[in-house]
Write a protein that holds these residues in place. Structure first.
Motif, PDB file in Angstrom:
ATOM      1  N   UNK A 158      32.051  50.188  30.847  1.00  0.00           N
ATOM      2  CA  UNK A 158      32.203  51.444  31.574  1.00  0.00           C
ATOM      3  C   UNK A 158      32.897  52.475  30.686  1.00  0.00           C
ATOM      4  N   UNK A 159      32.451  53.726  30.781  1.00  0.00           N
ATOM      5  CA  UNK A 159      33.069  54.803  30.007  1.00  0.00           C
ATOM      6  C   UNK A 159      34.238  55.372  30.799  1.00  0.00           C
ATOM      7  N   UNK A 160      35.382  55.544  30.143  1.00  0.00           N
ATOM      8  CA  UNK A 160      36.579  56.041  30.817  1.00  0.00           C
ATOM      9  C   UNK A 160      37.105  57.263  30.081  1.00  0.00           C
ATOM     10  N   UNK A 161      37.873  58.069  30.818  1.00  0.00           N
ATOM     11  CA  UNK A 161      38.496  59.261  30.258  1.00  0.00           C
ATOM     12  C   UNK A 161      39.982  58.998  29.991  1.00  0.00           C
ATOM     13  N   UNK A 162      40.547  59.815  29.105  1.00  0.00           N
ATOM     14  CA  UNK A 162      41.976  59.705  28.832  1.00  0.00           C
ATOM     15  C   UNK A 162      42.769  59.957  30.107  1.00  0.00           C
ATOM     16  N   UNK A 163      43.718  59.049  30.410  1.00  0.00           N
ATOM     17  CA  UNK A 163      44.551  59.184  31.595  1.00  0.00           C
ATOM     18  C   UNK A 163      43.991  58.500  32.823  1.00  0.00           C
ATOM     19  N   UNK A 164      42.768  57.959  32.710  1.00  0.00           N
ATOM     20  CA  UNK A 164      42.166  57.287  33.862  1.00  0.00           C
ATOM     21  C   UNK A 164      42.849  55.947  34.108  1.00  0.00           C
ATOM     22  N   UNK A 165      43.060  55.567  35.374  1.00  0.00           N
ATOM     23  CA  UNK A 165      43.705  54.301  35.723  1.00  0.00           C
ATOM     24  C   UNK A 165      42.753  53.154  35.426  1.00  0.00           C
ATOM     25  N   UNK A 166      43.220  52.200  34.666  1.00  0.00           N
ATOM     26  CA  UNK A 166      42.427  51.020  34.311  1.00  0.00           C
ATOM     27  C   UNK A 166      42.797  49.826  35.186  1.00  0.00           C
ATOM     28  N   UNK A 167      44.118  49.571  35.307  1.00  0.00           N
ATOM     29  CA  UNK A 167      44.622  48.526  36.192  1.00  0.00           C
ATOM     30  C   UNK A 167      45.688  49.172  37.061  1.00  0.00           C
ATOM     31  N   UNK A 168      45.452  49.188  38.375  1.00  0.00           N
ATOM     32  CA  UNK A 168      46.395  49.818  39.300  1.00  0.00           C
ATOM     33  C   UNK A 168      47.552  48.863  39.577  1.00  0.00           C
ATOM     34  N   UNK A 169      48.756  49.439  39.660  1.00  0.00           N
ATOM     35  CA  UNK A 169      49.950  48.641  39.938  1.00  0.00           C
ATOM     36  C   UNK A 169      50.108  48.372  41.419  1.00  0.00           C
ATOM     37  N   UNK A 170      49.076  47.832  42.030  1.00  0.00           N
ATOM     38  CA  UNK A 170      49.086  47.525  43.460  1.00  0.00           C
ATOM     39  C   UNK A 170      48.603  46.096  43.642  1.00  0.00           C
ATOM     40  N   UNK A 171      49.341  45.318  44.371  1.00  0.00           N
ATOM     41  CA  UNK A 171      48.958  43.948  44.674  1.00  0.00           C
ATOM     42  C   UNK A 171      49.249  43.703  46.154  1.00  0.00           C
ATOM     43  N   UNK A 172      48.178  43.599  46.914  1.00  0.00           N
ATOM     44  CA  UNK A 172      48.371  43.489  48.348  1.00  0.00           C
ATOM     45  C   UNK A 172      48.838  44.807  48.918  1.00  0.00           C
ATOM     46  N   UNK A 173      49.987  44.738  49.615  1.00  0.00           N
ATOM     47  CA  UNK A 173      50.565  45.946  50.210  1.00  0.00           C
ATOM     48  C   UNK A 173      51.793  46.436  49.454  1.00  0.00           C
ATOM     49  N   UNK A 174      52.011  45.920  48.234  1.00  0.00           N
ATOM     50  CA  UNK A 174      53.224  46.300  47.476  1.00  0.00           C
ATOM     51  C   UNK A 174      52.846  46.835  46.102  1.00  0.00           C
ATOM     52  N   UNK A 175      53.781  47.597  45.563  1.00  0.00           N
ATOM     53  CA  UNK A 175      53.623  48.115  44.207  1.00  0.00           C
ATOM     54  C   UNK A 175      54.187  47.108  43.203  1.00  0.00           C
ATOM     55  N   UNK A 176      53.506  46.940  42.073  1.00  0.00           N
ATOM     56  CA  UNK A 176      53.941  46.009  41.030  1.00  0.00           C
ATOM     57  C   UNK A 176      53.824  46.705  39.677  1.00  0.00           C
ATOM     58  N   UNK A 177      54.344  46.031  38.657  1.00  0.00           N
ATOM     59  CA  UNK A 177      54.171  46.503  37.282  1.00  0.00           C
ATOM     60  C   UNK A 177      52.849  45.942  36.777  1.00  0.00           C
ATOM     61  N   UNK A 178      51.877  46.791  36.614  1.00  0.00           N
ATOM     62  CA  UNK A 178      50.566  46.337  36.151  1.00  0.00           C
ATOM     63  C   UNK A 178      50.677  45.746  34.754  1.00  0.00           C
ATOM     64  N   UNK A 179      49.987  44.633  34.576  1.00  0.00           N
ATOM     65  CA  UNK A 179      50.049  43.956  33.285  1.00  0.00           C
ATOM     66  C   UNK A 179      48.685  43.399  32.951  1.00  0.00           C
TER      67      UNK A 179
END
Length: 393
Positions: free
Chosen positions: A217-238
């Motif tokens: 997939x082609x992506x742009x600068x600043x586009x989210x690749x892995x969202x820091x969301x797991x279930x209903x909580x925010x996490x540190x995307x890794x």
């Protein structure tokens, strides 16, 4: 007759005897039991011979009795050597004092080097070493054995798994091996992984978080690749995301390169050094070279395996001149592309992979080669973006 070794130690005198009755003198010497050797006849009724120093003082009555005279030509043996040394007693004492000082200096600790410590301060290591008797100007023979010093320093320095102590001449080296501790996990705010530049995804692996893009997939600068969301909580995307990125370089390479080379001419200066102090002995005079490079070489005195803090230092002043190297257009292109590749690896990591390179434009003008080169590079494109959300969400 040849003198014995003991006779040589006692001393001997080479004399020249002259007179009309030399044969009679030889007979008188034999009667008195006086040993002579290296007897040699000389012109004008003269004779050369060697006698022991003790017998030399018994010759005068015999010479008077036979009407002969003598003169001393040479003195040899231990008594005369000791007499000459006694006349130079100040020099002998000074030389002996010099040897004693050198031996004393070689028996002291002059330098302490600490290696391998990253988290433990060097000052703490030196303080612990001082408590164990390791410090500058300490007598080496007063130090404990190296294995005992190693055990004591390991015990006194928390956070070490081993401390080694070694000696090379007058230098003590303390090698510190710090204990491995698990890395403390630093607290991070929840974050997304976004693209650092325009790219085409070649690989995506989400260890934590929600993937938002797919391979190819082609992506742009600043586009989210892995969202820091797991279930209903925010996490540190890794995770790990690689992609094809395009880098365009404007390269400029001169066809003539300047380089300094040695001419072969040199000037050498010699110094006698004591510790960190050097006194120039040879090589006085001004330097006639317009450009030169200085190379220094130390040659310390050694005693057994010890390097003493005294010796000879040679300083070579090598004349240099600037020459011009002409490059072909092909060599200039290769050199420019190589510099661009080094820049890519330095900025984006050595694990980056050059997929392709294409010269978009090339020309030679004013003694330079100009190029515009497009590189396709597979590299890590992920970077963190903190998640900012309102309190209470």
């Amino acid at each position: 007759m040849k003198p014995s070794v003991l006779s040589r130690l006692r001393g001997s005198v080479t004399i020249v005897v002259r007179g009309e009755h030399l044969e009679r003198l030889i007979n008188e010497l034999a009667k008195e039991g006086i040993e002579i050797w290296n007897v040699r006849a000389l012109p004008e009724r003269k004779m050369e011979m060697n006698v022991q120093l003790n017998d030399y003082f018994s010759l005068r009555p015999l010479l008077k009795r036979t009407g002969c005279r003598m003169s001393v030509k040479r003195r040899a043996g231990m008594p005369f050597i000791m007499l000459r040394l006694w006349r130079r007693k100040i020099f002998i004492v000074g030389f002996a004092l010099f040897i004693a000082i050198i031996f004393a200096l070689s028996s002291l600790v002059w330098d302490i080097e600490v290696q391998g410590n990253e988290k433990i301060p060097t000052e703490d290591v030196l303080m612990a070493a001082r408590e164990e008797g390791i410090y500058p100007f300490q007598w080496i023979f007063r130090m404990q054995k190296q294995d005992k010093l190693s055990a004591e320093l390991t015990r006194k320095l928390p956070g070490t798994s081993w401390v080694g102590v070694s000696r090379s001449g007058t230098r003590i080296t303390i090698q510190v091996v710090e204990a491995t501790r698990p890395k403390e996990q630093s607290l991070h705010s929840p974050s997304h992984l976004i693209s650092s530049s325009d790219a085409i995804i070649t690989n995506i692996y989400a260890e934590r978080g929600q993937p938002e893009v797919k391979k190819h997939e082609r992506v742009r600068k600043g586009q989210v690749l892995i969202a820091g969301i797991q279930g209903n909580s925010y996490v540190v995307a890794k995770g790990e995301i690689k992609g094809i990125v395009w880098h365009e370089y404007n390269i400029e390479v001169p066809l003539v390169r300047k380089q300094n080379v040695y001419t072969g001419e040199k000037k050498v200066r010699g110094y006698l050094y004591f510790g960190k102090t050097a006194v120039q002995i040879t090589g006085y005079g001004s330097v006639q070279f317009a450009q030169f490079q200085t190379l220094s070489e130390l040659d310390p005195l050694t005693w057994r395996s010890w390097k003493l803090p005294i010796g000879w230092m040679s300083e070579k002043l090598l004349e240099t001149t600037e020459i011009q190297l002409k490059l072909s257009a092909k060599q200039a292109k290769e050199d420019g592309i190589e510099r661009a590749l080094r820049d890519i690896y330095a900025k984006h990591g050595v694990e980056s992979k050059i997929v392709s390179q294409k010269i978009l434009h090339e020309k030679s003008d004013n003694g330079k080669v100009y190029m515009k080169v497009l590189f396709e590079v597979e590299q890590d494109i992920a970077e963190e973006l903190p998640i900012v959300h309102e309190q209470g969400e």
